[in-house]
Every structure is written in C-alpha cells, then in structure tokens.
Design a protein around this motif. Structure first.
Motif, mmCIF file in Angstrom:
data_model
loop_
_atom_site.group_PDB
_atom_site.id
_atom_site.type_symbol
_atom_site.label_atom_id
_atom_site.label_comp_id
_atom_site.label_asym_id
_atom_site.label_seq_id
_atom_site.Cartn_x
_atom_site.Cartn_y
_atom_site.Cartn_z
ATOM 1 N N ALA A 121 -7.445 4.993 22.008
ATOM 2 C CA ALA A 121 -7.288 3.623 21.512
ATOM 3 C C ALA A 121 -6.466 2.786 22.481
ATOM 4 C CB ALA A 121 -6.632 3.631 20.134
ATOM 5 N N TRP A 122 -5.341 3.353 22.943
ATOM 6 C CA TRP A 122 -4.492 2.620 23.877
ATOM 7 C C TRP A 122 -5.158 2.500 25.245
ATOM 8 C CZ3 TRP A 122 -1.450 -0.061 21.261
ATOM 9 C CH2 TRP A 122 -0.765 0.435 20.152
ATOM 10 N N LEU A 123 -5.934 3.520 25.610
ATOM 11 C CA LEU A 123 -6.662 3.445 26.873
ATOM 12 C C LEU A 123 -7.645 2.279 26.851
ATOM 13 C CD1 LEU A 123 -7.338 4.773 29.624
ATOM 14 C CD2 LEU A 123 -9.099 6.065 28.414
ATOM 15 N N THR A 124 -8.345 2.127 25.725
ATOM 16 C CA THR A 124 -9.280 1.017 25.586
ATOM 17 C C THR A 124 -8.559 -0.322 25.685
ATOM 18 O OG1 THR A 124 -10.668 2.374 24.146
ATOM 19 C CG2 THR A 124 -11.048 0.014 24.107
ATOM 20 N N CYS A 237 -18.480 5.920 24.528
ATOM 21 C CA CYS A 237 -19.079 5.254 25.690
ATOM 22 C C CYS A 237 -19.492 3.825 25.342
ATOM 23 C CB CYS A 237 -20.291 6.054 26.171
ATOM 24 S SG CYS A 237 -19.869 7.650 26.900
ATOM 25 N N LYS A 238 -20.062 3.641 24.150
ATOM 26 C CA LYS A 238 -20.429 2.291 23.722
ATOM 27 C C LYS A 238 -19.202 1.397 23.624
ATOM 28 C CE LYS A 238 -24.530 3.533 20.989
ATOM 29 N NZ LYS A 238 -25.175 3.472 19.666
ATOM 30 N N LEU A 239 -18.159 1.945 23.030
ATOM 31 C CA LEU A 239 -16.922 1.175 22.851
ATOM 32 C C LEU A 239 -16.355 0.715 24.186
ATOM 33 C CD1 LEU A 239 -14.396 0.205 21.272
ATOM 34 C CD2 LEU A 239 -13.520 2.548 21.455
ATOM 35 N N MET A 240 -16.283 1.614 25.141
ATOM 36 C CA MET A 240 -15.668 1.269 26.419
ATOM 37 C C MET A 240 -16.511 0.249 27.184
ATOM 38 S SD MET A 240 -14.151 4.998 27.557
ATOM 39 C CE MET A 240 -12.764 4.457 28.523
ATOM 40 N N CYS A 241 -17.832 0.362 27.085
ATOM 41 C CA CYS A 241 -18.707 -0.611 27.742
ATOM 42 C C CYS A 241 -18.503 -2.012 27.169
ATOM 43 C CB CYS A 241 -20.173 -0.194 27.581
ATOM 44 S SG CYS A 241 -20.674 1.185 28.626
ATOM 45 N N THR A 321 1.884 17.033 21.799
ATOM 46 C CA THR A 321 1.295 17.418 23.076
ATOM 47 C C THR A 321 -0.023 16.694 23.278
ATOM 48 O OG1 THR A 321 2.267 19.605 22.780
ATOM 49 C CG2 THR A 321 0.572 19.383 24.486
ATOM 50 N N LYS A 322 -0.295 16.270 24.508
ATOM 51 C CA LYS A 322 -1.536 15.587 24.810
ATOM 52 C C LYS A 322 -2.715 16.540 24.676
ATOM 53 C CE LYS A 322 0.525 12.320 28.086
ATOM 54 N NZ LYS A 322 0.541 11.858 29.493
ATOM 55 N N THR A 323 -3.804 16.020 24.174
ATOM 56 C CA THR A 323 -5.019 16.819 24.048
ATOM 57 C C THR A 323 -5.660 16.996 25.426
ATOM 58 O OG1 THR A 323 -6.420 14.903 23.676
ATOM 59 C CG2 THR A 323 -5.396 15.895 21.736
ATOM 60 N N VAL A 324 -6.644 17.910 25.477
ATOM 61 C CA VAL A 324 -7.367 18.132 26.727
ATOM 62 C C VAL A 324 -8.060 16.850 27.169
ATOM 63 C CG1 VAL A 324 -9.256 19.424 27.784
ATOM 64 C CG2 VAL A 324 -7.684 20.564 26.211
ATOM 65 N N LYS A 325 -8.600 16.120 26.194
ATOM 66 C CA LYS A 325 -9.285 14.871 26.496
ATOM 67 C C LYS A 325 -8.330 13.885 27.163
ATOM 68 C CE LYS A 325 -11.799 13.011 23.225
ATOM 69 N NZ LYS A 325 -12.168 12.256 21.998
ATOM 70 N N GLU A 326 -7.138 13.762 26.603
ATOM 71 C CA GLU A 326 -6.163 12.815 27.137
ATOM 72 C C GLU A 326 -5.676 13.238 28.522
ATOM 73 O OE1 GLU A 326 -4.371 11.392 22.798
ATOM 74 O OE2 GLU A 326 -3.303 12.849 24.018
ATOM 75 N N LYS A 327 -5.490 14.545 28.725
ATOM 76 C CA LYS A 327 -5.063 15.029 30.040
ATOM 77 C C LYS A 327 -6.132 14.753 31.098
ATOM 78 C CE LYS A 327 -1.974 18.684 28.357
ATOM 79 N NZ LYS A 327 -1.777 20.152 28.274
ATOM 80 N N ALA A 328 -7.396 14.994 30.710
ATOM 81 C CA ALA A 328 -8.492 14.749 31.650
ATOM 82 C C ALA A 328 -8.579 13.279 32.004
ATOM 83 C CB ALA A 328 -9.810 15.233 31.047
#
Length: 595
Positions: A121-124, A237-241, A321-328
């Motif tokens: 969410a914050w990344l977006t 992917c739709k959201l980020m686009c 702890t950050k998730t794998v998704k967030e670390k990637a």
C-alpha cells in the motif's frame, strides 16, 4: 460490401468534405461576420473532436479562413500564432530535456519510493507521489513512460519471489539461497528495456494531442502475458499500472507548466483580461496544489480498495518482520537505484537550475508579499514567468557538461571545447511543435470570435442562464468538459471551450475565474479510456489491464476529481480571487441583441 469498405477507407476524407458542405449555408445565407466566424468555429471544432485532420493542421485553418472571410487580415492572424506562452514553453522544454538526458527524473522517482517503505500500500503511494511530483515539471506522457518500466520490474520481482519461496517450501521445507533474484532481475531488465523501446512516446513536452498515435500504440504494443499465479497478483499489477497513469495526470494539475491545458488557459485568460494580473505560477500553485493533493490521496484509497482492499491493520503494522514479497520489492528498487551510480555533476547542476527556476516563479509576484518583479517597477508587467523560463533555459546551453579532449601527436591529452548540458538537436527532439501550433490556432480562433462579434452574440444568447444558481452552472460546465475530454484531446478540448465559457461568465455577470478554473482542471480528467490520453495508453500497453478495469477505476477518480474541484471553488479558492463579486477587469456586456 465493396462500397462500404471504400467508405470506411476514405471515412476521414468524406467527413472533411461533408463537414465543410453541411455548415456552408451559415456564411452563404446569413452573410454576417458572426456567421462566417461561427462556420470556422464549427469546422475546426468537428475536426478537432474527430481528428479527421491532425490537430496541429486543423489549428492552421483560422489562418486560412479568417482572411478569406474578411474577419482578420493575414498578417494579424499570423502574429497571434506566437505569444508569450511559446517563450515559456521553450524555457520549460530546456529544463525537461536536461532532466531526462541526465536521468535525474529516475533518481528522484526511485529515491522517493525508497523513503516510503516496501509495504504494497505504501509502495503504491510512493510511486504515485514520485510520479505526481515529476509530472509537475515534465510532461505527463514522459513521466508515465519513464516510471512504468520501474514499476513493471518491481511487480514482476514480487511475483517471482513469491513463486520461488512457495516452490522451495514445497520441496524442502527449509531455507535456501535465492539464486533466482539476480536471474529474474536480468530477465526483467531485458523485458522492460524492450518494452520501453516499444512504448517510448514521440519526444515532446505535452503529447496530450496525440490520440491517434496512442490508439495505434495500444494496438501494436499490447503484450500477451502468461497466466498470473493468483488473482491477487493480477490485481496488484492492475493497481500499480493505474496508479502511474492517474498520478501522472493529477500531478500535471499543480503547476502552470505541468500540462498544456494549464498553459493554454493562462495565456487565454491573461490575453482576454490583461488588467487582472492575478494568474501566475504562484497563484495557480496555491489554488491547484490542495486540490491535486486531495485528489491524489482519495484516488489512492479508491484504487487500493477497488483492487486489493484497504486493510488498515496491515498498512500500519509496526515492528513486524518484512515478508518475502516486501524484501524482494525493496531489493529490486535498491538495485535499480544502484545502477544509476553516485550522483553526477550534470545532475547536480540540473537540479540547482530546476530549484532556481521554481523559486523565481514563486517569488516573482507571490501576492501575499512584494516579489522581485517590483525591482522593475519602471516597466510593470514586462517581466513574466516566460522571462524566468528563458533566463534559466539559456543557461542549459551555456553551462558546460563535460570537456571535449583530444590526444596530440606527442601523446598529450588536451581540451579543445566543451559540451553544454543540452544541445540544440536534443532540444528540438523534445520540443512539441505540434502543441505550439495547436495553441496558436486556439489564440487565433479566440481573436476571430472577438473581432467578428461572435463572442458578444454568444454572450447575449447565454445570458438567460444567469437565473440558475452559480454552483449548478459550474457543475454542468465541469461535467460537460470532463465528458468531452474523454473522447477529444485535452488541448483541443480546452482550446474549444474557453472562447465559449468566457462570454458565458461575462453574460451572467459572474467572475470568469469561477467558471474557467474548474473547467480547466476538469479538462485533465481523462481517466476512463485507454486512448483518453497518452499515459493511459502507455500503461494499457503492458497488458495487465482491460478497458473495463480502466472504466471502473476511472469513473471513481472522475467523480472524486469533480467533487474536489467543486469543493475548492467554494472554499479556499474564493478568498484568493474574491470570486463573489463581478470584477472591474472583466468587461460589462450590453443587453442589446447582436445582429
């Protein structure tokens, strides 16, 4: 069937011929200057809306038709095509050229995203904020084209990292070294570079007028994607686009130079009402920045809820702890930033000139305090925002970017010349000559309406609307403009409606800013269709979106945009310009009916 195929092939030619013939009775039967100008206005409007001719070619028609009808002499029409607006545009293009040449825009975008964290969410929100900030100074199209490959790399890295973790857990149930990160990154780098080449827009500052090329781009560049692992991955992917497409448009609202529609409005307003002296870079920023900020935040909430849901607990988690998704995600952004290397001398100089230009714009005539323009009190009104743009723009051709050296026969390396921050060829590649001509055509059309008396005739016919509440007039005009800009280019829309709305405001004795400001802002609300504006087309070409996705999301953003603009017109914008009274700088309209 053969006849239908020929009609389809020659549909643009037939439309041009029929348009010229259908409205021909106006100048023939009535024979007045108002009717002849109306004929020109209708022909130009239909050609702009349908794009039967290129927009800039259509913009040249007033230069042909006004002298033929005896409305304006050719020399006077030609002089209208180049104004103060074009000098401002030239200076801004110099800045944009240097920013993109030395990759300062990419550094700003990645750094801002790194600051907000890696939660989806914050990344977006980070991507939206950085995209909107860049769009304040660069063209909306260039901003979207620059940020999308970064966003695509981040999205694919997230999906790839999750898939690898799941595969590893299913096989061994124990930790393993992630060798796939580097591999995925190289693959994604190749894909995004290739896609960036395909989606690269025609160089220029404001490409809002290039709807035809956008349509072709969507058709040619659409990428066939493999199936997504989960529905959530597809939604992400739709959201980020859509975040990139919409924030690049919203950011352009904030400054006069952010999009061509703001520039066109400013020049039209200052030309029609020269005694006002109330619309400049600082005043426009003060009225539009709060609106753009609110629209950006509400759009983020709307898009987040629509595609991924709005989980406040997940967003504001602390100490976990950050998730794998967030670390990637954090890793790919960090790697993209490292590729830029340490900040270079050229980027520092460009950034300094960028800040100097912005400060000079804001401080020229801030309104709440005397600006530096008072230093030239002997020539009031002579120094404008275009003066600042030209001064700073010329520095880009003077300040050296690097030394040019050669090796002498004795083996000694000597300097023989230097290369400036930008060259004339680089500037030419970015300069949107089509927009310059389009805007000039709009100025010529507006002057023709004024000289022929058509503006006064329209004003008298619209005067009965004065019995309606002001808020209803503003709402209706905003909705009409918002609908029109979905099917017509933004510059063509604003160029078409300004000569109509200005007489309307004068006829009903309402401050022209009350109607012109919301209509100008709403001209940028082209969120519904992939071909509504170039940023939409660019993100659509990545293959994650369907048209229905953009319609559903864009409808909500359109509603938010119009609502916020209406709110602003009756709150913080009112005291800025004293909108409650009919100003002395606006002309009084006679109630006598024009012939």
């Amino acid at each position: 069937m053969k006849l239908l195929s020929y009609i389809f092939i020659y549909r643009r030619f037939l439309l041009i011929v029929f348009t010229l013939l259908i409205f021909l009775p106006l100048p023939i039967t009535l024979g007045t200057k108002e009717a002849e100008c109306a004929y020109t206005l209708f022909v130009v409007a239909i050609f702009w809306l349908t794009e039967a001719l290129p927009l800039s070619v259509t913009a040249l028609l007033p230069g042909l038709m006004f002298p033929m009808f005896g409305i304006m002499p050719s020399k006077k029409v030609a002089s209208v095509y180049f104004k103060d607006f074009h000098l401002l545009l030239i200076g801004v293009i110099c800045l944009a050229t240097s920013i993109e040449k030395w990759n300062l825009h990419k550094r700003i975008a990645l750094k801002m995203v790194m600051l907000v964290g890696v939660n989806p969410a914050w990344l977006t929100l980070g991507f939206m904020s950085s995209t909107a900030f860049l769009s304040m100074w660069l063209s909306n199209t260039s901003t979207a084209a620059m940020v999308m490959p970064i966003v695509e790399a981040v999205a694919q890295q997230i999906i790839g990292a999750e898939a690898e973790v799941e595969a590893t857990q299913m096989t061994y149930f124990k930790g393993a070294t992630n060798h796939g990160l580097e591999t995925d990154e190289s693959i994604n780098e190749h894909e995004t570079n290739e896609r960036k080449e395909k989606t690269k827009p025609v160089p220029g500052y404001c490409n809002d007028a290039e709807k035809i090329s956008s349509k072709n781009e969507v058709e040619k560049v659409s990428v066939t994607r493999t199936k997504y692992r989960t529905k959530r991955d597809h939604m992400m992917c739709k959201l980020m686009c859509l975040c990139i497409a919409y924030s690049s448009t919203i950011g352009g609202l904030t400054t006069i130079t952010g999009t061509s529609t703001n520039l066109i409005f400013t020049e039209h307003f200052n030309t029609r009402y020269p005694d006002c002296q109330c619309i400049n870079f600082g005043s426009w920023f003060m009225l539009s920045f709060p609106a753009a900020l609110i629209i950006l935040l509400l759009s983020w909430i709307w898009l987040q809820w629509l595609f991924l849901g709005f989980n406040l607990k997940e967003m504001f988690k602390c100490g976990k702890t950050k998730t794998v998704k967030e670390k990637a995600c954090a890793e790919v952004i960090k790697q993209e930033y490292k590729k830029l290397g340490p900040i270079r001398y050229q980027e520092i100089v460009t950034l300094i000139l960028f800040i100097v230009m912005a400060l000079l714009w804001f401080s020229r005539d801030p309104g709440f305090a005397p600006g530096w323009s008072t230093l030239f009190s002997k020539y009031p009104g002579f120094a404008t925002d275009s003066t600042v743009a030209l001064v700073v723009g010329l520095l880009f051709f003077l300040i050296p970017a690097k030394r040019l050296t050669k090796t002498t026969p004795t083996g000694e390396i000597v300097a023989f010349d230097y290369s400036p921050l930008i060259t004339w060829k680089e500037f030419q590649a970015f300069m949107p000559w089509d927009i310059a001509i389009l805007v000039g055509g709009g100025f010529a059309l507006a002057d023709g309406c004024e000289v022929s008396g058509l503006s006064n005739w329209i004003a008298n016919k619209l005067s009965p609307l004065g019995s309606l509440p002001v808020w209803l007039i503003i709402l209706v005009s905003s909705l009409i403009v918002t609908s029109l800009t979905e099917v017509a280019s933004n510059p063509a829309t604003i160029t078409l409606v300004l000569p109509i709305l200005s007489p309307l405001a004068e006829a009903i004795q309402v401050n022209p800013l009350y109607i012109l400001i919301p209509s100008t802002l709403c001209t940028s609300f082209a969120f519904l269709l992939p071909v509504a504006n170039p940023p939409n087309a660019i993100v659509y070409s990545y293959g994650h979106l369907k048209t229905i996705d953009m319609v559903k999301a864009g409808l909500g953003v359109n509603i938010v945009g119009v609502a916020v603009v209406m709110l602003g017109m009756f709150t913080w914008i009112v005291p800025m310009f004293d909108l409650q009274t009919y100003p002395s700088w606006a002309p009084a309209v006679s109630n006598e009916t024009m012939p």
